[in-house]
Design a protein around this motif. Sequence first.
Motif, PDB file in Angstrom:
ATOM      1  N   ILE A   1      36.641  41.336  30.302  1.00 34.07           N
ATOM      2  CA  ILE A   1      36.306  39.950  29.990  1.00 34.07           C
ATOM      3  C   ILE A   1      36.119  39.917  28.479  1.00 34.07           C
ATOM      4  O   ILE A   1      35.249  40.603  27.942  1.00 34.07           O
ATOM      5  CB  ILE A   1      35.036  39.496  30.733  1.00 34.07           C
ATOM      6  CG1 ILE A   1      35.250  39.577  32.256  1.00 34.07           C
ATOM      7  CG2 ILE A   1      34.635  38.087  30.320  1.00 34.07           C
ATOM      8  CD1 ILE A   1      34.007  39.346  33.078  1.00 34.07           C
ATOM      9  N   THR A   2      36.956  39.133  27.797  1.00 31.40           N
ATOM     10  CA  THR A   2      37.000  39.178  26.340  1.00 31.40           C
ATOM     11  C   THR A   2      37.264  37.808  25.739  1.00 31.40           C
ATOM     12  O   THR A   2      37.845  36.948  26.389  1.00 31.40           O
ATOM     13  CB  THR A   2      38.090  40.172  25.864  1.00 31.40           C
ATOM     14  OG1 THR A   2      38.059  40.257  24.440  1.00 31.40           O
ATOM     15  CG2 THR A   2      39.473  39.764  26.336  1.00 31.40           C
TER      16      THR A   2
ATOM     17  N   ALA B   1      26.441  47.845  48.003  1.00 29.42           N
ATOM     18  CA  ALA B   1      26.752  48.547  46.753  1.00 29.42           C
ATOM     19  C   ALA B   1      26.710  47.594  45.565  1.00 29.42           C
ATOM     20  O   ALA B   1      27.365  46.554  45.578  1.00 29.42           O
ATOM     21  CB  ALA B   1      28.134  49.176  46.848  1.00 29.42           C
ATOM     22  N   PRO B   2      25.952  47.958  44.531  1.00 30.06           N
ATOM     23  CA  PRO B   2      25.983  47.134  43.318  1.00 30.06           C
ATOM     24  C   PRO B   2      27.307  47.344  42.588  1.00 30.06           C
ATOM     25  O   PRO B   2      27.853  48.443  42.574  1.00 30.06           O
ATOM     26  CB  PRO B   2      24.810  47.665  42.498  1.00 30.06           C
ATOM     27  CG  PRO B   2      24.616  49.067  42.966  1.00 30.06           C
ATOM     28  CD  PRO B   2      25.032  49.088  44.408  1.00 30.06           C
ATOM     29  N   ILE B   3      27.822  46.274  42.013  1.00 35.51           N
ATOM     30  CA  ILE B   3      29.073  46.360  41.256  1.00 35.51           C
ATOM     31  C   ILE B   3      28.728  46.168  39.784  1.00 35.51           C
ATOM     32  O   ILE B   3      28.207  45.113  39.403  1.00 35.51           O
ATOM     33  CB  ILE B   3      30.084  45.304  41.738  1.00 35.51           C
ATOM     34  CG1 ILE B   3      30.440  45.587  43.206  1.00 35.51           C
ATOM     35  CG2 ILE B   3      31.318  45.293  40.855  1.00 35.51           C
ATOM     36  CD1 ILE B   3      31.338  44.574  43.849  1.00 35.51           C
ATOM     37  N   PRO B   4      28.989  47.188  38.954  1.00 35.52           N
ATOM     38  CA  PRO B   4      28.596  47.104  37.546  1.00 35.52           C
ATOM     39  C   PRO B   4      29.577  46.328  36.675  1.00 35.52           C
ATOM     40  O   PRO B   4      30.787  46.533  36.747  1.00 35.52           O
ATOM     41  CB  PRO B   4      28.545  48.569  37.114  1.00 35.52           C
ATOM     42  CG  PRO B   4      29.544  49.252  37.988  1.00 35.52           C
ATOM     43  CD  PRO B   4      29.509  48.507  39.306  1.00 35.52           C
ATOM     44  N   PHE B   5      29.026  45.421  35.890  1.00 36.67           N
ATOM     45  CA  PHE B   5      29.734  44.779  34.795  1.00 36.67           C
ATOM     46  C   PHE B   5      29.163  45.450  33.543  1.00 36.67           C
ATOM     47  O   PHE B   5      27.964  45.339  33.272  1.00 36.67           O
ATOM     48  CB  PHE B   5      29.445  43.278  34.749  1.00 36.67           C
ATOM     49  CG  PHE B   5      30.169  42.466  35.781  1.00 36.67           C
ATOM     50  CD1 PHE B   5      31.113  41.518  35.396  1.00 36.67           C
ATOM     51  CD2 PHE B   5      29.906  42.614  37.140  1.00 36.67           C
ATOM     52  CE1 PHE B   5      31.779  40.746  36.350  1.00 36.67           C
ATOM     53  CE2 PHE B   5      30.560  41.844  38.092  1.00 36.67           C
ATOM     54  CZ  PHE B   5      31.509  40.910  37.690  1.00 36.67           C
TER      55      PHE B   5
ATOM     56  N   VAL C   1      34.778  45.530  34.225  1.00 34.48           N
ATOM     57  CA  VAL C   1      34.426  45.617  35.637  1.00 34.48           C
ATOM     58  C   VAL C   1      35.606  46.198  36.404  1.00 34.48           C
ATOM     59  O   VAL C   1      36.761  45.948  36.069  1.00 34.48           O
ATOM     60  CB  VAL C   1      33.994  44.237  36.206  1.00 34.48           C
ATOM     61  CG1 VAL C   1      35.134  43.243  36.180  1.00 34.48           C
ATOM     62  CG2 VAL C   1      33.411  44.366  37.606  1.00 34.48           C
ATOM     63  N   SER C   2      35.303  46.971  37.422  1.00 33.41           N
ATOM     64  CA  SER C   2      36.338  47.563  38.262  1.00 33.41           C
ATOM     65  C   SER C   2      36.793  46.559  39.310  1.00 33.41           C
ATOM     66  O   SER C   2      35.994  45.802  39.853  1.00 33.41           O
ATOM     67  CB  SER C   2      35.789  48.810  38.966  1.00 33.41           C
ATOM     68  OG  SER C   2      36.683  49.238  39.969  1.00 33.41           O
TER      69      SER C   2
ATOM     70  N   LYS D   1      34.179  36.504  41.306  1.00 33.28           N
ATOM     71  CA  LYS D   1      32.950  36.593  40.507  1.00 33.28           C
ATOM     72  C   LYS D   1      33.296  36.853  39.043  1.00 33.28           C
ATOM     73  O   LYS D   1      32.727  36.250  38.132  1.00 33.28           O
ATOM     74  CB  LYS D   1      32.025  37.687  41.054  1.00 33.28           C
ATOM     75  CG  LYS D   1      30.707  37.825  40.305  1.00 33.28           C
ATOM     76  CD  LYS D   1      29.899  36.541  40.250  1.00 33.28           C
ATOM     77  CE  LYS D   1      29.209  36.225  41.545  1.00 33.28           C
ATOM     78  NZ  LYS D   1      28.281  35.076  41.427  1.00 33.28           N
ATOM     79  N   MET D   2      34.241  37.731  38.795  1.00 37.17           N
ATOM     80  CA  MET D   2      34.681  38.046  37.438  1.00 37.17           C
ATOM     81  C   MET D   2      35.245  36.796  36.764  1.00 37.17           C
ATOM     82  O   MET D   2      34.942  36.521  35.595  1.00 37.17           O
ATOM     83  CB  MET D   2      35.734  39.148  37.491  1.00 37.17           C
ATOM     84  CG  MET D   2      36.420  39.429  36.190  1.00 37.17           C
ATOM     85  SD  MET D   2      37.795  40.568  36.401  1.00 37.17           S
ATOM     86  CE  MET D   2      38.882  39.641  37.477  1.00 37.17           C
TER      87      MET D   2
END
Length: 105
Positions: A7-8, A67-71, A80-81, A90-91
């Motif tokens: 995300i940029t 499971a938490p998903i890391p940003f 993010v994966s 969500k992304m």
Amino acid sequence: MSRRYRITREFQQDVPSPRTISLEECKAYFSSKPDFTYTPVYTVTGTGGAATMSIEGDFFLWSFGDAPIPFRHYDGDLYVSGANDAVIPKMLEVASELKADVSDG
């Protein structure tokens, strides 16, 4: 192997330079989201608890199921994966609200 997304604001023309997303901005943004928590260390446990690895950095963990998903905030962008298909909408939501774009990272 899963895809990784970035995300940029690098591609934004109407954003003043530098075209980055600051850590302070991320902390303020994610603090208003009840399904996200901040952590300076992300710990991953392998299948069956066989191995554990801790990664230092600036992580905003999205609570999705068990499971938490890391940003991860790194160098003015968020990463993010895409291993879990649920992360895609969500992304895109996060990118839209931060007035940023998504690219393969």
